[in-house]
Design an enzyme around this catalytic site. Structure first.
Site, PDB file in Angstrom:
ATOM      1  N   CYS A   2       0.830  -1.193   0.000  1.00  0.00           N
ATOM      2  CA  CYS A   2       0.000   0.000   0.000  1.00  0.00           C
ATOM      3  C   CYS A   2       0.871   1.252   0.000  1.00  0.00           C
ATOM      4  O   CYS A   2       1.891   1.322   0.667  1.00  0.00           O
ATOM      5  CB  CYS A   2      -0.960   0.079   1.166  1.00  0.00           C
ATOM      6  N   ARG A  27       4.224  -0.388  -4.673  1.00  0.00           N
ATOM      7  CA  ARG A  27       3.950  -0.839  -3.309  1.00  0.00           C
ATOM      8  C   ARG A  27       2.696  -1.696  -3.216  1.00  0.00           C
ATOM      9  O   ARG A  27       2.428  -2.330  -2.197  1.00  0.00           O
ATOM     10  CB  ARG A  27       3.795   0.362  -2.373  1.00  0.00           C
ATOM     11  N   TRP A  75      -2.527  -2.948  -1.699  1.00  0.00           N
ATOM     12  CA  TRP A  75      -2.150  -4.363  -1.776  1.00  0.00           C
ATOM     13  C   TRP A  75      -3.026  -5.025  -0.715  1.00  0.00           C
ATOM     14  O   TRP A  75      -2.811  -4.858   0.485  1.00  0.00           O
ATOM     15  CB  TRP A  75      -0.676  -4.530  -1.446  1.00  0.00           C
ATOM     16  N   ASN A 101      -1.915   2.607   5.359  1.00  0.00           N
ATOM     17  CA  ASN A 101      -0.978   1.531   4.993  1.00  0.00           C
ATOM     18  C   ASN A 101      -0.614   0.814   6.282  1.00  0.00           C
ATOM     19  O   ASN A 101      -0.150   1.443   7.226  1.00  0.00           O
ATOM     20  CB  ASN A 101       0.273   2.129   4.342  1.00  0.00           C
ATOM     21  N   GLY A 102      -0.837  -0.499   6.323  1.00  0.00           N
ATOM     22  CA  GLY A 102      -0.515  -1.266   7.527  1.00  0.00           C
ATOM     23  C   GLY A 102      -1.660  -2.199   7.866  1.00  0.00           C
ATOM     24  O   GLY A 102      -2.502  -2.498   7.013  1.00  0.00           O
ATOM     25  N   GLU A 481      18.490 -17.161  -5.807  1.00  0.00           N
ATOM     26  CA  GLU A 481      18.026 -15.860  -6.303  1.00  0.00           C
ATOM     27  C   GLU A 481      17.571 -15.963  -7.755  1.00  0.00           C
ATOM     28  O   GLU A 481      16.577 -15.348  -8.158  1.00  0.00           O
ATOM     29  CB  GLU A 481      19.144 -14.820  -6.126  1.00  0.00           C
ATOM     30  N   LYS A 485      13.861 -14.943  -9.021  1.00  0.00           N
ATOM     31  CA  LYS A 485      13.621 -13.961 -10.090  1.00  0.00           C
ATOM     32  C   LYS A 485      12.687 -14.564 -11.137  1.00  0.00           C
ATOM     33  O   LYS A 485      11.745 -13.930 -11.585  1.00  0.00           O
ATOM     34  CB  LYS A 485      14.935 -13.566 -10.789  1.00  0.00           C
ATOM     35  N   GLU A 488       9.015 -15.036  -9.744  1.00  0.00           N
ATOM     36  CA  GLU A 488       8.235 -13.850  -9.387  1.00  0.00           C
ATOM     37  C   GLU A 488       7.818 -13.023 -10.601  1.00  0.00           C
ATOM     38  O   GLU A 488       6.769 -12.386 -10.560  1.00  0.00           O
ATOM     39  CB  GLU A 488       8.912 -13.000  -8.301  1.00  0.00           C
ATOM     40  N   HIS A 504      18.445 -36.892  -3.941  1.00  0.00           N
ATOM     41  CA  HIS A 504      17.674 -37.267  -2.753  1.00  0.00           C
ATOM     42  C   HIS A 504      16.190 -36.980  -2.936  1.00  0.00           C
ATOM     43  O   HIS A 504      15.497 -36.670  -1.967  1.00  0.00           O
ATOM     44  CB  HIS A 504      18.231 -36.555  -1.519  1.00  0.00           C
ATOM     45  N   LYS A 603       6.503  -4.396  -3.452  1.00  0.00           N
ATOM     46  CA  LYS A 603       7.937  -4.224  -3.250  1.00  0.00           C
ATOM     47  C   LYS A 603       8.308  -4.081  -1.787  1.00  0.00           C
ATOM     48  O   LYS A 603       9.298  -4.602  -1.328  1.00  0.00           O
ATOM     49  CB  LYS A 603       8.427  -3.007  -4.026  1.00  0.00           C
TER      50      LYS A 603
END
Ligand code: G6P
Length: 608
Positions: A2, A27, A75, A101-102, A481, A485, A488, A504, A603
């Site tokens: 948000c 955001r 979000w 936001n929160g 990583e 990438k 996502e 395994h 983000k």
């Protein structure tokens, strides 16, 4: 997670708010809204979907006349991303509107209480309780009302409030969610982060937790939650507008990948003087570092993987045991941490909720905190004992690239510095490794120069359902990583595996044409990884190997090869990640994905 923005001045508020929201859209981007004060009350427009839709529906804000307002890009946490759940929320009497936001953790009991008192709820959000509380406690005095309402809220919140009785004023409240005030001339602003403010002003005030501000076009007053005035320092932001814009690139992600040589150089350069590494805080000296017998690296997402990659350099050079632990796990574990532990915290935004909670947990056990962080003045920076800023500039694409590489290079610098000042490295090796660090920006550029080859390689993955990334040691950290990438931004299932672990269980999934990306950049272990490639090939898998020209054997085992430039084995992780970023980028592009704003992600993850 948000983004909120507020404006009071002479301009058309909705237009300014929409511009700000576009810059905060990374955001959260599932719904958006703006509210402005006009003569007859509060005018509000909210839509599910992107800011562009809100711009269309309001004729870029022209349809909402008024010079004071607040805006939000969401979000979703509580309630689906619908028009009704979008912010702002308005009080039943129409006097107040709020953006948030929160998360309000006690919202259910507040909601029950307010419903019991006859307040009507329109949304499923936690936020809506705030606006009804404002109405319930309103005595005609906005400041007292904000204080009273804040005392009822538990959780994290950055709030923007407007009230029709105060037609020139916006109120901003901060508790555990970022909030910055922008100071203009005859106009003032607030926003969740600097990127929304830089087109208008570089003079800012950072609110602290438990502070709120009353903002009019000509005045900003900051109070604590007892209502006492707090004197605040005005800071000058160094980021400029261009840095926060796409600058001709199709996506922010591509621009940020291309910026890496410069960002890594900017991060290294000021810290190497006359052949010695100077970390920014003189207290990080031999006495302090000799007293450390354990290092814990903690972070979330890619920042955590940067920690995993940097760990090898620290252990190898500093001879100190290093534990890597996800912040979301560490905060609820009983970590073996004491005053001899150095906790290294990595965060691009400096506002990640789990990372902040992990710092607090470690501080309570008397550990020292070293933050490697990109955003100056962020919460992580404020909580840390020592700060090393990554000088990456603003990172807008949700999937981090230059954030990751600048964090990793700082871990290398920290490792080499610590080894040097604690005399755990000989002079010759120190000089050799320092030279290698200095050449890393060039090596990254050479990796970027493989761009056309990588773009054509990516064609192969367009229709893949799943991709495995394998490697050992530093290559395994890069695999983590690289896989993140890929998943996502391209939405292809991607999984990183320590190459030796394949047999395994996971090897059961290798069948005809299963794509496997094998990282063989670490000379110490690439022979072993090549054995695993052969195992994959014998089961029909298609292997793309990432390695260096020195690896003469690779062409006999892999289907495709990307050759990265050579560097010191300890530092290969920084160079090999670049083709993986580009591979994910072009795969996502070929699949027409929304690269800068992948679905369901945000983000800056400021909620738990
Ligand atoms: C989100 C972002 C990631 C980032 C992670 C940690 O998941 O999408 O790119 O690595 O948060 O963020 P931080 O700001 O703490 O580095």
């Amino acid at each position: 997670m948000c983004g909120i923005v507020g404006y009071t001045g002479m301009q058309q508020a909705a237009t300014v708010l929409l511009e700000g929201l576009k810059r905060l859209e990374y955001r959260g981007y599932d719904s958006a809204g703006v509210a402005v004060i006009k003569d007859s009350g509060i005018d509000m427009r909210k839509v599910s979907g992107r800011i562009s839709k809100l711009c269309e529906e309001t004729n870029n804000g022209e349809a909402l006349p008024g010079c004071v307002g607040i805006g939000h890009t969401r979000w979703a946490t509580h309630g689906a991303p619908t028009d009704m759940n979008a912010h702002p929320h308005k009080s039943n009497d129409g006097r107040f509107a709020v953006v948030h936001n929160g998360i309000i953790e006690n919202y259910q009991s507040l909601r029950d209480e307010l419903i019991g008192k006859g307040y009507l709820f329109e949304s499923e959000t936690d936020t809506e309780v705030i606006v009804h509380l404002l109405e319930m406690y309103y005595t005609g005095d906005l400041k007292k009302t904000v204080l009273r309402v804040s005392s009822r809220l538990q959780g994290s919140y950055a709030l923007g409030v407007i009230c029709t009785d105060y037609p020139h004023e916006i109120v901003a409240v901060r508790e555990a969610s970022p909030l910055i005030i922008g100071i203009g001339v005859g106009e003032n602003f607030f926003a969740s982060d600097i990127t929304a403010l830089v087109p208008y002003t570089r003079n800012v005030i950072y609110l602290e937790d438990g502070e709120f501000a009353r903002i009019t076009p000509d005045e900003i007053q900051v109070f604590d939650l007892l209502g006492k005035i707090v004197k605040k320092e005005v800071r000058r932001v160094t980021w400029d507008v261009q840095a926060a814009e796409r600058g001709g690139y199709e996506h922010f992600m591509l621009k940020e990948i291309m910026e890496q040589p410069h960002a890594v150089e900017a991060t290294i350069h000021p810290r190497i003087q006359n052949g010695e590494i100077k970390l920014d805080d003189e207290r990080m000296d031999a006495g302090f570092l000799n007293n450390i017998n354990r290092i814990v690296i903690t972070a979330c997402g890619s920042a955590f993987y940067a920690g995993c990659a940097g760990r090898y350099a620290i252990e190898s050079l500093c001879k100190v045991p290093v534990i890597t632990e996800l912040a979301s796990e560490l905060r609820y574990s009983e970590p073996m941490i004491d005053e001899h532990t150095l906790v290294i915290v990595l965060s691009q935004s400096g506002e990640t909720a789990d990372t902040i909670a992990a710092i607090k947990e470690c501080k309570s056990k008397n550990a020292s905190i070293l933050a490697i962080v990109n955003v100056v003045g962020s919460t992580v920076a404020k909580l840390a004992d020592f700060i090393l800023y990554t000088w990456a500039g603003p990172e807008i694409a949700v999937a981090t690239t230059k954030g990751y590489t600048t964090q990793l290079v700082l871990l290398y610098l920290f490792a080499l510095y610590t080894a040097r000042v604690t005399q755990r490295i000989d002079d010759k090796t120190y000089r050799k490794l320092l030279r290698a660090i200095k050449t890393l920006p060039r090596r990254i550029q050479e990796s970027i120069d493989m761009n056309p080859t990588i773009a054509s390689c990516a064609e192969k993955y367009k229709d893949a359902r799943s991709i495995f990334f394998i490697g050992r040691n530093t290559d395994q950290a890069a695999a983590l990583e690289g896989a993140l990438k890929m998943k996502e931004i391209s939405y292809i299932h991607a999984e990183a595996y320590a190459a030796g672990e394949l047999k395994h269980g996971t090897i059961a999934l290798i069948e005809e044409h299963q794509p496997v990306i094998a990282l063989c950049c670490n000379e110490k272990v690439w022979g072993k990884t090549m054995n695993n490639i052969i195992e994959v090939k014998s089961r029909g898998g298609d292997v793309l190997a990432v390695t260096t020209k020195k690896n003469g054997m690779i062409s006999s085992v892999a289907d495709d090869i990307l050759y990265i430039p050579e560097t010191e084995t300890l530092f290969t992780g920084l160079v090999e990640i670049v083709p993986l970023q580009l591979l994910a980028y072009y795969t996502a592009k070929n699949r027409n994905c929304d690269i800068d704003k992948p679905k369901n992600l945000a983000k800056s993850v400021t909620v738990e």
